[in-house]
Motif scaffolding. Structure first.
Motif, PDB file in Angstrom:
ATOM      1  N   ILE A 158      42.823  52.624  46.314  1.00 13.87           N
ATOM      2  CA  ILE A 158      43.313  51.455  45.355  1.00 13.87           C
ATOM      3  C   ILE A 158      44.556  50.649  45.698  1.00 13.87           C
ATOM      4  CG2 ILE A 158      42.072  49.633  43.250  1.00 13.87           C
ATOM      5  CD1 ILE A 158      39.927  52.286  43.942  1.00 13.87           C
ATOM      6  N   GLY A 162      46.614  47.953  43.505  1.00 13.41           N
ATOM      7  CA  GLY A 162      47.337  46.736  42.732  1.00 13.41           C
ATOM      8  C   GLY A 162      48.493  45.665  43.310  1.00 13.41           C
ATOM      9  N   VAL A 183      43.212  44.950  44.435  1.00 14.96           N
ATOM     10  CA  VAL A 183      42.757  44.024  44.125  1.00 14.96           C
ATOM     11  C   VAL A 183      43.737  43.731  43.136  1.00 14.96           C
ATOM     12  CG1 VAL A 183      40.597  45.956  43.164  1.00 14.96           C
ATOM     13  CG2 VAL A 183      43.140  46.480  42.347  1.00 14.96           C
ATOM     14  N   ILE A 225      38.997  44.894  39.821  1.00 19.72           N
ATOM     15  CA  ILE A 225      39.580  46.353  39.652  1.00 19.72           C
ATOM     16  C   ILE A 225      38.118  47.122  38.810  1.00 19.72           C
ATOM     17  CG2 ILE A 225      40.740  47.428  37.704  1.00 19.72           C
ATOM     18  CD1 ILE A 225      42.968  45.450  38.174  1.00 19.72           C
ATOM     19  N   THR A 226      37.532  46.109  38.130  1.00 19.57           N
ATOM     20  CA  THR A 226      36.658  46.581  37.351  1.00 19.57           C
ATOM     21  C   THR A 226      34.963  46.511  38.633  1.00 19.57           C
ATOM     22  OG1 THR A 226      37.022  45.992  35.174  1.00 19.57           O
ATOM     23  CG2 THR A 226      34.626  46.297  35.695  1.00 19.57           C
ATOM     24  N   THR A 237      45.681  55.309  43.482  1.00 22.85           N
ATOM     25  CA  THR A 237      46.439  54.014  43.388  1.00 22.85           C
ATOM     26  C   THR A 237      47.604  53.918  43.531  1.00 22.85           C
ATOM     27  OG1 THR A 237      46.659  54.459  41.022  1.00 22.85           O
ATOM     28  CG2 THR A 237      44.185  53.735  41.206  1.00 22.85           C
ATOM     29  N   SER A 258      51.987  45.165  38.915  1.00 23.42           N
ATOM     30  CA  SER A 258      50.661  44.462  38.701  1.00 23.42           C
ATOM     31  C   SER A 258      50.003  44.702  36.586  1.00 23.42           C
ATOM     32  CB  SER A 258      49.559  45.204  39.230  1.00 23.42           C
ATOM     33  OG  SER A 258      47.978  45.561  39.023  1.00 23.42           O
ATOM     34  N   TRP A 261      43.805  46.308  33.947  1.00 25.18           N
ATOM     35  CA  TRP A 261      43.061  47.241  34.551  1.00 25.18           C
ATOM     36  C   TRP A 261      42.558  48.419  33.239  1.00 25.18           C
ATOM     37  CZ3 TRP A 261      43.148  50.274  39.169  1.00 25.18           C
ATOM     38  CH2 TRP A 261      43.978  49.533  40.442  1.00 25.18           C
ATOM     39  N   GLY A 297      38.588  48.486  33.316  1.00 27.01           N
ATOM     40  CA  GLY A 297      38.065  49.202  35.147  1.00 27.01           C
ATOM     41  C   GLY A 297      38.291  50.717  34.404  1.00 27.01           C
ATOM     42  N   HIS A 341      51.902  50.802  35.768  1.00 29.48           N
ATOM     43  CA  HIS A 341      50.135  51.189  35.775  1.00 29.48           C
ATOM     44  C   HIS A 341      50.781  52.586  35.474  1.00 29.48           C
ATOM     45  CE1 HIS A 341      46.999  51.853  37.692  1.00 29.48           C
ATOM     46  NE2 HIS A 341      47.095  53.090  37.960  1.00 29.48           N
TER      47      HIS A 341
END
Length: 492
Positions: free
Chosen positions: A12, A14, A54, A60-61, A78, A84, A89, A92, A133
């Protein structure tokens, strides 16, 4: 396709809409290339699944909810290609139920001297995007693995692959059922434990099955079934006994136990020599064979080591070396070359064997039953670990020690059991004192395949205490660690 490949890890990436559609298109393209590169690396054991990038809290969720409910998904990885904002976040990550790896990398290995401009800078922002993040993961106290480095480098890919194995162990743990044939050996402390807390914390369903039910199943096994299994024994092992009736009984026990385990959906089991009513032998060869097939086993009713044996076997799937139920049995205290002899009465998994195992029949000396058949072999030299999960009363503690297996220095012709000799780290005396101070059990899981890092990642994801005894461990340092961890865990 290897069994490990059935487990998926969602990749995933971001970003945000600040940089325009062309940048987002490049982010998506680069993310797909990295996911494909990991899959093609040859060292990543599981499937890396690219997920669309995302860019909003809702996206994200949504993807994390999907990961939670997808049975094939064993965890998420991630990466922030651009910046991001991490408040996106929070919702999520607050509901994340799967293991979580934060991969800190970038698409380009080097900085292009003439190609670097503000467009390049807006696209390639991992150096500070991942720091943003990372903050929210720390702020939210979320257990996670952080892996930093270039995505094409072997050491980075191996680190991710090792973490994947730990995450698979967690998924296996959460769905594990353990069958107990009878109860624990009487008066033993360390094999006891809180089975309710084990199910709450680790996911294990641990229940008892009557030995009488097993006897019924053994008696129902046909001679044709036994003949077929004996043929397999002759192909895989050296038959070093004339007492084929004892071997045939073990085949019956193997068939019966396997049938009961499969019907109950159990992947691990225990028994004890003190609870064999109606049985002719303690299952020796039968237990070794079931472990070889991947089942967990614990002697004397030790359901914790049984569960861990299965989990660690699944984590090690596809790796060389072998993983088995084990016990420190006796020492050789030759000054300067102190060694531990690991064995058990009967039940050590033949995946550890250096050479073709031999089927032998000998008296057991305890249990009051007929002489059992068992596989006899020596383990091979190599680096390994021993792991012990103990119930500290209110929490579980996973203790892992590094060891160096050696070729046995004695032939031991009158010891008819499977055995491994090893040097404990940092040395036998220090290591034994540390093990005892930490409360380590006499039963362990021995693995050539896994490392302390695998087990540390497993413990962190599961939220249990972890203690490592290695080449640099000192008694003073371990005492301080245990004291501080005892305080910390009581505050949790």
């Amino acid at each position: 396709m290897s069994a490990m490949k059935r487990y998926e890890f969602w990749f995933i990436t971001g970003s945000q809409h600040l940089y325009g559609p062309e940048t987002l298109k490049a982010v998506a393209s680069h993310s797909q290339v990295i996911a494909e590169g990991l899959n093609d690396s040859g060292v990543i054991p599981c499937s890396v699944i690219y997920k669309p990038i995302v860019t909003t809290p809702d996206e994200i969720t949504k993807v994390i909810k999907e990961a939670n409910y997808d049975e094939k998904c064993a965890g998420i990885i991630t990466w922030m290609h651009t910046f991001s904002p991490s408040k996106m976040w929070i919702n999520g990550l607050s509901i994340l139920e799967k293991p979580y790896c934060h991969f800190h990398t970038q698409f380009n290995r080097t900085i292009p001297n003439e190609g670097i401009d503000m467009d390049f800078m807006n696209l390639n922002q991992s150096a500070h995007g991942d720091r943003e993040h990372g903050f929210i993961g720390t702020r939210m106290r979320i257990p996670r693995k952080v892996v930093a480095g270039y995505w094409e480098d072997d050491d980075v890919q191996i680190k991710i692959g090792n973490w994947m194995r730990s995450a698979v162990g967690v998924l296996v743990s959460k769905n594990l059922k353990v069958m107990r044939f009878g109860d624990n050996m009487r008066q033993v402390a360390v094999t006891e434990g809180d089975k309710v807390e084990a199910q709450i914390k680790l996911g294990w369903q641990v229940n008892t099955t009557a030995v009488g039910d097993l006897v019924q199943e053994i008696n129902a096994v046909t001679e044709e079934q036994v003949d077929s299994l004996i043929k397999e024994y002759k192909e895989k092992y050296i038959i070093a006994t004339d007492n084929m009736e004892a071997v045939r009984y073990q085949a019956k026990a193997e068939i019966a136990m396997k049938k009961m385990l499969q019907e109950a959906g159990c992947s691990a089991y225990t028994n004890t020599f003190e609870d064999l009513h109606g049985m002719e032998q303690l299952p020796g060869l039968a237990s070794q064979r079931l472990m070889e097939a991947g089942y967990g086993y614990g002697g004397e009713g030790d359901w914790k080591v049984s569960a861990m044996t299965h989990i660690m076997k699944q984590m090690a799937d596809g790796l060389d070396g072998g993983t088995a139920f084990m016990e420190d049995y006796t020492y050789d205290l030759t000054k300067g070359n102190e060694l531990s002899l690991g064995a058990h009465m009967l039940e050590v998994c033949p995946t550890l064997a250096a050479d073709k195992p031999r089927i032998e029949v000998h008296p057991l000396g305890i249990g009051g039953k007929a002489d059992p058949a068992r596989l006899v072999f020596e383990g091979h030299p190599g680096k390994a670990i021993v792991a012990s999960l103990v119930d500290m009363g209110g929490r579980f503690r996973l203790i892992v020690q590094d060891v160096e297996a050696v070729k046995p220095i004695y032939e031991m012709p009158n010891l008819p059991v499977a055995r491994v000799m090893w040097k404990a780290m940092p040395d036998l005396k220090t290591g034994a004192e540390c093990w005892i101070l930490a409360g380590g059990a006499h039963h362990t899981v021995f693995s050539y395949s896994l490392t302390a890092e695998h087990m540390q990642d497993f413990a962190e994801i599961m939220g249990i205490e972890y203690v490592h005894i290695g080449k640099d461990t000192t008694i003073e340092g371990l005492k301080q660690l245990l004291f501080l961890q005892d305080i910390a865990w009581k505050l949790k």
